[in-house]
Structure formats: C-alpha cells, structure tokens
Design an enzyme around this catalytic site. Structure first.
Site, PDB file in Angstrom:
ATOM      1  N   SER A  23      17.560  -1.916 -22.851  1.00 17.37           N
ATOM      2  CA  SER A  23      16.642  -0.800 -23.100  1.00 17.37           C
ATOM      3  C   SER A  23      15.884  -0.371 -21.852  1.00 17.37           C
ATOM      4  O   SER A  23      15.171   0.633 -21.888  1.00 17.37           O
ATOM      5  CB  SER A  23      15.659  -1.160 -24.227  1.00 17.37           C
ATOM      6  OG  SER A  23      15.009  -2.390 -23.947  1.00 17.37           O
ATOM      7  N   ASN A 111       8.239  -9.014 -29.549  1.00 17.81           N
ATOM      8  CA  ASN A 111       8.024  -8.166 -30.728  1.00 17.81           C
ATOM      9  C   ASN A 111       6.598  -7.618 -30.792  1.00 17.81           C
ATOM     10  O   ASN A 111       6.391  -6.426 -31.028  1.00 17.81           O
ATOM     11  CB  ASN A 111       8.350  -8.946 -32.009  1.00 17.81           C
ATOM     12  CG  ASN A 111       9.803  -9.384 -32.043  1.00 17.81           C
ATOM     13  OD1 ASN A 111      10.590  -8.963 -31.191  1.00 17.81           O
ATOM     14  ND2 ASN A 111      10.160 -10.228 -32.994  1.00 17.81           N
ATOM     15  N   THR A 156       5.464  41.468 -44.609  1.00 19.94           N
ATOM     16  CA  THR A 156       5.857  40.378 -45.508  1.00 19.94           C
ATOM     17  C   THR A 156       7.334  40.643 -45.809  1.00 19.94           C
ATOM     18  O   THR A 156       7.748  41.811 -45.866  1.00 19.94           O
ATOM     19  CB  THR A 156       5.049  40.358 -46.828  1.00 19.94           C
ATOM     20  OG1 THR A 156       5.324  41.554 -47.546  1.00 19.94           O
ATOM     21  CG2 THR A 156       3.553  40.256 -46.566  1.00 19.94           C
ATOM     22  N   HIS A 157       8.099  39.604 -45.962  1.00 14.45           N
ATOM     23  CA  HIS A 157       9.566  39.745 -46.136  1.00 14.45           C
ATOM     24  C   HIS A 157      10.193  40.495 -44.960  1.00 14.45           C
ATOM     25  O   HIS A 157      11.237  41.124 -45.104  1.00 14.45           O
ATOM     26  CB  HIS A 157       9.912  40.466 -47.442  1.00 14.45           C
ATOM     27  CG  HIS A 157       9.214  39.939 -48.643  1.00 14.45           C
ATOM     28  ND1 HIS A 157       9.735  38.949 -49.445  1.00 14.45           N
ATOM     29  CD2 HIS A 157       8.003  40.232 -49.162  1.00 14.45           C
ATOM     30  CE1 HIS A 157       8.887  38.673 -50.423  1.00 14.45           C
ATOM     31  NE2 HIS A 157       7.819  39.433 -50.265  1.00 14.45           N
ATOM     32  N   SER A 278      20.854  39.269 -17.853  1.00 10.21           N
ATOM     33  CA  SER A 278      22.236  39.010 -18.242  1.00 10.21           C
ATOM     34  C   SER A 278      23.106  39.086 -16.997  1.00 10.21           C
ATOM     35  O   SER A 278      22.885  39.938 -16.125  1.00 10.21           O
ATOM     36  CB  SER A 278      22.688  40.057 -19.257  1.00 10.21           C
ATOM     37  OG  SER A 278      24.097  40.151 -19.262  1.00 10.21           O
ATOM     38  N   LYS A 284      19.534  44.120 -19.290  1.00  4.96           N
ATOM     39  CA  LYS A 284      18.965  43.159 -20.236  1.00  4.96           C
ATOM     40  C   LYS A 284      17.744  42.412 -19.698  1.00  4.96           C
ATOM     41  O   LYS A 284      17.685  42.054 -18.535  1.00  4.96           O
ATOM     42  CB  LYS A 284      20.018  42.114 -20.630  1.00  4.96           C
ATOM     43  CG  LYS A 284      21.140  42.622 -21.498  1.00  4.96           C
ATOM     44  CD  LYS A 284      20.700  43.094 -22.870  1.00  4.96           C
ATOM     45  CE  LYS A 284      20.289  41.979 -23.796  1.00  4.96           C
ATOM     46  NZ  LYS A 284      21.415  41.132 -24.170  1.00  4.96           N
ATOM     47  N   ASN A 286      16.000  39.191 -21.467  1.00  9.43           N
ATOM     48  CA  ASN A 286      16.110  38.350 -22.666  1.00  9.43           C
ATOM     49  C   ASN A 286      14.936  37.378 -22.798  1.00  9.43           C
ATOM     50  O   ASN A 286      14.502  36.791 -21.810  1.00  9.43           O
ATOM     51  CB  ASN A 286      17.412  37.542 -22.605  1.00  9.43           C
ATOM     52  CG  ASN A 286      18.638  38.431 -22.638  1.00  9.43           C
ATOM     53  OD1 ASN A 286      18.627  39.499 -23.260  1.00  9.43           O
ATOM     54  ND2 ASN A 286      19.693  38.022 -21.945  1.00  9.43           N
ATOM     55  N   GLU A 291      13.235  31.900 -27.313  1.00 15.34           N
ATOM     56  CA  GLU A 291      14.396  31.389 -28.043  1.00 15.34           C
ATOM     57  C   GLU A 291      14.480  29.869 -27.928  1.00 15.34           C
ATOM     58  O   GLU A 291      14.813  29.165 -28.883  1.00 15.34           O
ATOM     59  CB  GLU A 291      15.675  32.056 -27.543  1.00 15.34           C
ATOM     60  CG  GLU A 291      15.741  33.529 -27.926  1.00 15.34           C
ATOM     61  CD  GLU A 291      16.784  34.289 -27.130  1.00 15.34           C
ATOM     62  OE1 GLU A 291      17.947  33.863 -27.105  1.00 15.34           O
ATOM     63  OE2 GLU A 291      16.434  35.306 -26.516  1.00 15.34           O
ATOM     64  N   GLN A 323      14.416  -0.749 -31.803  1.00 12.69           N
ATOM     65  CA  GLN A 323      14.501  -0.318 -30.407  1.00 12.69           C
ATOM     66  C   GLN A 323      14.833   1.177 -30.307  1.00 12.69           C
ATOM     67  O   GLN A 323      14.554   1.818 -29.301  1.00 12.69           O
ATOM     68  CB  GLN A 323      15.559  -1.146 -29.664  1.00 12.69           C
ATOM     69  CG  GLN A 323      15.724  -0.796 -28.205  1.00 12.69           C
ATOM     70  CD  GLN A 323      16.503  -1.859 -27.448  1.00 12.69           C
ATOM     71  OE1 GLN A 323      15.990  -2.917 -27.149  1.00 12.69           O
ATOM     72  NE2 GLN A 323      17.772  -1.570 -27.167  1.00 12.69           N
TER      73      GLN A 323
END
Ligand code: ARG
Length: 468
Positions: A23, A111, A156-157, A278, A284, A286, A291, A323
């Site tokens: 580990s 432990n 809404t929606h 892009s 573009k 973006n 995102e 672990q």
C-alpha cells in the site's frame, strides 16, 4: 523488502502478490500522520514505563527529523520498497536509532495505527474542503451582489416558468454549499475520536491513558471499543458522501451554467480562462470546466458506493479489505477539493449578460401567474383566475404576442374583471420588475430580498473566514 512480520514464515512471498498487497504507493500520503502518531505513542509508552525518558526522547527526535525529511523530499517514500507507510517510517527510524526503533511498536498494531493516521489525515482534508466551500460561496455571493436585481427567466422542467433575479439563482447554490459545510462539520465531530491504543483488535495490554493520548493528538476523545475502533470506516464513507453531495451540487450548477452559456440562452459569458476551443471548428468556445465539474460528480458517487460495497458484510474486526479505503477516499477528497477550486475560478470570471437576461425574462409568458394574481386582486378566485390567464396565454400565442400586448378588445372579452385597469396599469402590473418585486416574502426573488440575503451571506462568510 523489510517486512514487519517475518518470523512465522518459512517461504517467500510471490512477487505478484507482494505488489498486490503493498500500500505504500498510495498510503505514503499518510506519512506525516504516521510520524506524528508514532511520536505520541512513544510519549504514551514512556509514561507507562515501557520506554525510558532517554529512549522516548531519541525516538521522538528521530521521528521529528523524519517528518522534516519526508516533507522536504516526498520522493523518499515513493522510492522505498517498504510494504506500507508504517514499515517505511519504522525502517527510517531504524536507520537513525538502530534497534531502539524495534521497541516503538510495543502494544500497538498497524490496525489501530492506520485507523489513527487516517482520521488525522481526514481532519486536514476536511479543513481543506471546507476552505474550498467557503471560497466558492464567497465567489457566488460576490457575483450575486451586482446582479441582485437583474431579471432572468426561471425554469421548472427546463420550461420557462417565472422571472427570477440572477442574484437569487446564484444564492441558491450558496445555500447548497453552505449546507455542505454543516455536513462536513457533523461528520468531523463524529469521527473526532482516537483509535490508537486499541491494539490489533482486543485493546492494548499496557496501561495507556488513552484519553490523554487522544488529547495529545488533538482528538476530542478516545474511541470506546477496540473491535469497532480498528474496523470502523463510517467516517470514510461519511466524508465521501459529503464529497459526493458537493459533487452533485457543483454538477447542478454546471448543468445550469452550460445551458446559460449556450447561444440559445445567452445569459452568461464564460471567461476564456475556463473554456476551450475546438481543434476543428474555429468558432467554438466550449465550457469544458463546467462539463468536467458535471462529470466528476459521477466519479465521486462511484467512490462512495464502491467503498460501501467493500464494507458490506465484513466480519469484525480488521480485514485487509479495509486497505481499499485509502485510494477511494484520497480520490474523493482530491476531486472535491479540485472541483471546488475550479468552480470558484469559473464563478469569479463569469459575466451575466444584462441585455439577454432582461429581454428573455420579459418573453415567453413568465408573467402568466402575475396575470392570475392581478385577477385575484380584482375579486376572482385563484382557480378561475388560472383558467382565464391560461386562455389569455393561448390567445397571445395565437397572435404571436406577449400578454401585455393583447388588444383592448381581447382584454375586454377574456378579462372583463379588469375592465377598470388602464392599458398602462395592465402593462405595469405584468412587467418583469413588478413580478419580481411582488415576491418579497422571506425566501423570495425580489431584488430587495435578494440584496438583504447578499448582505447576510457577506456577514456570515466573513465570520467563517475569521474563524478558519
Ligand atoms: N496497509 C494496511 C491498511 O491500509 C495497514 C494495516 C495492516 N494491518 C494488517 N493487519 N495487515 O489497511
């Protein structure tokens, strides 16, 4: 590789299993906590006479040196072939104090050691996440202030519903993130207990004052049951849950803002600092930052559910399955912290477009409820008013106009109750400003209310900053 458990074994370990079992590649992030916990354990052993004062002092001095070394050069742990962070610290200790290092593990197990290290690490991680939440809240409030009165369409929606202020929208995310602060604080308060001195599972055979040891390490208290203390990872789940909720909140902001920044909506201009272009389409811009914020939420949820599944049906007490807690937790914490930092940058550099926000808030019958309310003011029951306003909307849609542009003839026919309302008063009552101002009850979107909320948040955030 130096092992902490060779005696009973005759045969060697398969190298592939050895790699599988190791580990250190990830638990080396606990190295400072392991050193700090070890020094506290040395002090506790000295108090019960297992170590002499001189022995304890040389162990503690060597541990302090190790702490400085590993902080200065993190590659030390990265290059070591030790099995885990505990073996790594012990082997460095051995190189400094020789066989005395072999006394430190008296009455202790990896432990209770790893359980302690992890809780210490989590306290620091929680403080960092909290700072990120405060930063993001501060950025949102700072953007809400100049936009407290600016109208925009509310949805809404994902259908245009009623006008809201930009400030009100921004403060909605502040509410979410401020709740996350309380979630974080609750979780920290619950795990603020020290497992050290629980031994492997049955408790330590030395008369350690565990409450004093807990205080020495900055914990509020000591854990009360050794079996539970070495196997409990509720706090890991809880912190990951908090990270997942933060991720969900940021993903909701991200989704809204991705939409706000579309040409179709046009409410928001994102800074070049958090957008990409892009490789093919020259025009573009973006919203990759948003995102990714939206996408990372899935990752955080996955970390939480994955580790809950790991814990399901595990027998008492410690099992190596546990672990698996670390990579999940580290990733969840890193993701939450980085997401909050990026969200704050996005917010600090964003600009709401007053022209679009205003013009779009005045279109699309967002004031239909206000028409119904106006009818109520003139004695119509709300149900009837709703029906009449709906018919008025349908008529306006047929003519391709807004409600306030209905002809006098249509108004007289469809809304006879408003016969005494002049054309100008009708338009004023249905204006976006009137619609917003009307919603001034606690929690509403009116500019006055939102300005008050901005002030309240500013005060609150300054107390948060003073305390941390
Ligand atoms: N690397 C281990 C972990 O992270 C440390 C505890 C090991 N304990 C043991 N009994 N093998 O859980």
């Amino acid at each position: 590789m130096t092992k902490l458990w060779g005696g009973r074994f005759e045969g060697g370990t398969d190298p592939r299993f050895e790699a599988f079992n190791r580990s250190l590649p990830f638990d080396r992030r606990l190295v400072v906590e392991d050193v700090v916990g070890s020094a506290a354990w040395a002090r506790a052993l000295q108090k019960v006479g297992v170590l002499t004062v001189t022995e304890a002092m040389s162990l503690i001095a060597a541990l302090a040196e190790i702490e400085v070394e590993v902080v200065r050069d993190p590659s030390l742990a990265a290059q070591s072939d030790a099995e885990d962070v505990h073996a790594f610290v012990e082997s460095r200790l051995k190189s400094k104090v020789g066989d005395l290092a072999r006394k430190l593990h008296t009455g202790r197990s990896r432990n209770d050691q790893v359980a302690t290290d992890l809780r210490l690490w989590m306290k620091r991680a929680a403080a960092e996440i909290d700072a990120g939440l405060i930063e993001a809240c501060g950025a949102l409030v700072a953007l809400a202030e100049p936009n407290a009165a600016m109208p925009m369409p509310g949805y809404t929606h994902l259908q245009r519903a009623q006008a809201v202020t930009v400030g009100h929208t921004l403060l909605a995310y502040v509410e979410m993130l401020a709740r996350d602060r309380t979630r974080l604080a609750d979780c920290v308060a619950r795990f603020d207990a020290c497992p050290l001195g629980s031994g492997a599972l049955a408790g330590t055979a030395y008369a350690i004052d565990r409450e004093a040891l807990a205080r020495d390490l900055g914990f509020a208290r000591a854990t009360r049951n050794s079996l539970d203390a070495v196997s409990d990872r509720d706090h890991v789940s809880e912190l990951m849950f908090t990270c997942a909720v933060i991720g969900v909140h940021l993903s909701r902001l991200a989704e809204d803002w991705i939409f706000f920044a579309t040409t179709e909506a046009g409410f928001l201009e994102l800074s070049d600092a958090v957008a990409t272009g892009s490789s093919l389409m020259p025009q573009k811009k973006n919203p990759d930052s948003l995102e990714l914020l939206r996408g990372k939420a899935g990752r955080s949820i996955g970390r939480l559910t994955g580790f809950l599944a790991t814990q399901k049906s595990l027998p008492l007490a410690y099992d190596k399955d546990l672990q698996e807690d670390k990579e999940a937790l580290f990733d969840a914490v890193d993701t939450a912290r980085d997401s909050l930092a990026v969200a704050a940058i996005v917010v600090k550099n964003a600009r709401f477009r007053a022209d679009r926000c205003r013009s779009e808030a005045s279109k699309g019958y967002l004031n239909a409820t206000d028409l119904a309310d106006l009818l109520v003011e003139h004695g119509v029951s709300f149900r009837d008013a709703h029906e009449k306003a709906g018919i008025a909307v349908r008529t306006a849609i047929e003519h391709g106009i807004e409600l306030e542009q209905l002809s006098d003839a249509d108004r007289a026919r469809l809304l006879p109750e408003l016969a005494r309302v002049s054309r100008a008063d009708f338009a004023a009552a249905l204006s976006v400003e009137a619609s917003l101002a009307r919603r001034s009850a606690l929690g509403g979107t009116s500019p006055v209310r939102v300005a008050e909320e901005v002030e309240a948040w500013k005060k609150k955030i300054s107390t948060w900053n003073n305390r941390s």
